[in-house]
Motif scaffolding. Structure first.
Motif, PDB file in Angstrom:
ATOM      1  N   ARG A  74      -0.255   5.972  -8.383  1.00 39.99           N
ATOM      2  CA  ARG A  74      -1.263   6.943  -8.799  1.00 39.99           C
ATOM      3  C   ARG A  74      -0.643   8.004  -9.713  1.00 39.99           C
ATOM      4  N   PRO A 103     -10.627  11.064 -11.535  1.00 46.27           N
ATOM      5  CA  PRO A 103     -11.009  10.512 -10.225  1.00 46.27           C
ATOM      6  C   PRO A 103     -11.449   9.042 -10.319  1.00 46.27           C
ATOM      7  N   LEU A 115       0.814  -1.224   0.000  1.00 44.71           N
ATOM      8  CA  LEU A 115       0.000   0.000   0.000  1.00 44.71           C
ATOM      9  C   LEU A 115       0.843   1.268   0.000  1.00 44.71           C
ATOM     10  N   VAL A 144      -5.610  -2.771  -4.018  1.00 47.22           N
ATOM     11  CA  VAL A 144      -5.997  -3.313  -2.707  1.00 47.22           C
ATOM     12  C   VAL A 144      -6.446  -4.774  -2.859  1.00 47.22           C
ATOM     13  N   LEU A 192       1.192   3.168  -3.224  1.00 48.41           N
ATOM     14  CA  LEU A 192      -0.002   3.699  -3.887  1.00 48.41           C
ATOM     15  C   LEU A 192       0.187   5.112  -4.468  1.00 48.41           C
ATOM     16  N   GLU A 207      -8.348   6.919 -10.717  1.00 49.54           N
ATOM     17  CA  GLU A 207      -7.655   6.760  -9.434  1.00 49.54           C
ATOM     18  C   GLU A 207      -8.358   5.730  -8.560  1.00 49.54           C
ATOM     19  N   LEU A 208      -9.685   5.765  -8.609  1.00 52.80           N
ATOM     20  CA  LEU A 208     -10.472   4.840  -7.801  1.00 52.80           C
ATOM     21  C   LEU A 208     -10.264   3.393  -8.269  1.00 52.80           C
ATOM     22  N   GLU A 210      -6.789   2.216  -7.151  1.00 51.21           N
ATOM     23  CA  GLU A 210      -6.682   1.868  -5.724  1.00 51.21           C
ATOM     24  C   GLU A 210      -7.421   0.571  -5.414  1.00 51.21           C
ATOM     25  N   GLU A 211      -8.655   0.460  -5.887  1.00 47.79           N
ATOM     26  CA  GLU A 211      -9.441  -0.727  -5.558  1.00 47.79           C
ATOM     27  C   GLU A 211      -8.782  -1.994  -6.115  1.00 47.79           C
TER      28      GLU A 211
END
Lengths: 111, 160
Positions: free
Chosen positions: B33, B51, B26, B62, B29, B54-55, B58-59
């Motif tokens: 990004r 946006p 993490l 993760v 990240l 980016e989402l 990240e998802e």
């Protein structure tokens, strides 16, 4: 992410700035738990400076929402930016958590 | 005597690497990004789509860390390209087979006490890009996410 808190009337206002993501969400949970342990029962989370939220952020928000509910408290979120609002909508959180356009409206609703 | 070099046009900027390999952690990240958003901006993806990009990033990262590697160390490879007008983000990992496109959407209408935040990451991935596919190839999970120029909000686009 930055968190600032202050009292307004009987409510605690939490001003969240920056990004609530997988890296920072736990800091939100930890800080809010401290405030709940100190007895905060009316909480307004002001998101005007919150630029971004992910599912990790939602998880933190839901955790705190449930914990405050169990204590008999109330809370509201306000001033959501577009990305944050969309994530709340898509996830269904917008139908669980009271959301207001302005901090004043949120404070009035909790009073 | 060597022949004179023909006149050449001003050399373009050297292409920045469209591929990035990092340890799946993490703490990487922000760097991931920056890489992806930089590539997307260079490819002309409208700012309104960033946006959502980016989402998705990240998802997906993760998921790789928590499902694919389950906390074990591993590597994550990111690749960005433009294909038929789409901006394409591809993530590859060597973790356990995990198909995020196969999971059912969580029930977002449940009352508070029955809600959990599980599965929301996958839902957000599906709603934030125009197409997402998964394949298992050479012992790797490969997740491919496509972004078009048209849509600028994750709640206003077409739904699966």
């Amino acid at each position: 992410m930055e968190l600032n808190t202050h009292a307004e009337g009987s409510a605690l206002v939490v001003v969240v700035t920056g990004r609530m993501d997988a890296v920072t969400a736990q800091a939100f949970v930890d800080r809010l738990r401290e405030e709940l342990a100190r007895g905060a029962l009316r909480v307004v989370v002001d998101c005007a400076g919150l630029e971004y939220v992910s599912s990790a952020g939602l998880r933190g928000i839901l955790t705190i929402y449930k914990e405050l509910n169990h204590k008999g408290g109330t809370q509201a979120y306000c001033a959501l930016r577009e990305q944050v609002r969309e994530v709340f909508d898509v996830s269904g959180f917008a139908s669980i958590i009271p959301i207001h356009d302005t901090r004043e409206a949120a404070l009035t609703a909790l009073a | 005597m060597t022949p004179a070099k023909p006149h050449s046009p001003p050399s373009p900027e050297p292409p920045s690497p469209a591929r990035l390999v990092v340890t799946a952690d993490l703490s990487r990240l922000p760097e991931l990004r920056e890489f992806v958003v930089g590539r997307a901006a260079a490819a002309g993806l409208p700012p309104g789509r960033l946006p959502g990009l980016e989402l998705v990033l990240e998802e997906a990262v993760v998921n790789v860390i928590s499902h694919g590697y389950d906390g074990r160390p591993g590597t994550l490879e990111l690749a960005c390209r433009v294909e038929n007008g789409w901006f394409v983000l591809e993530l590859a990992d060597e973790g356990a087979p995990f198909d995020p496109t196969g999971a059912a959407d969580p029930d977002t209408s449940l009352p508070l006490e029955e809600r959990s935040a599980g599965g929301l990451g996958l839902l957000l991935i599906r709603r934030s890009c125009d197409a997402v596919t998964w394949r298992r190839e050479g012992g790797r999970n490969i997740l491919t996410c496509r972004f078009g120029r048209e849509r600028d909000a994750l709640s206003s686009g077409r739904r699966p």
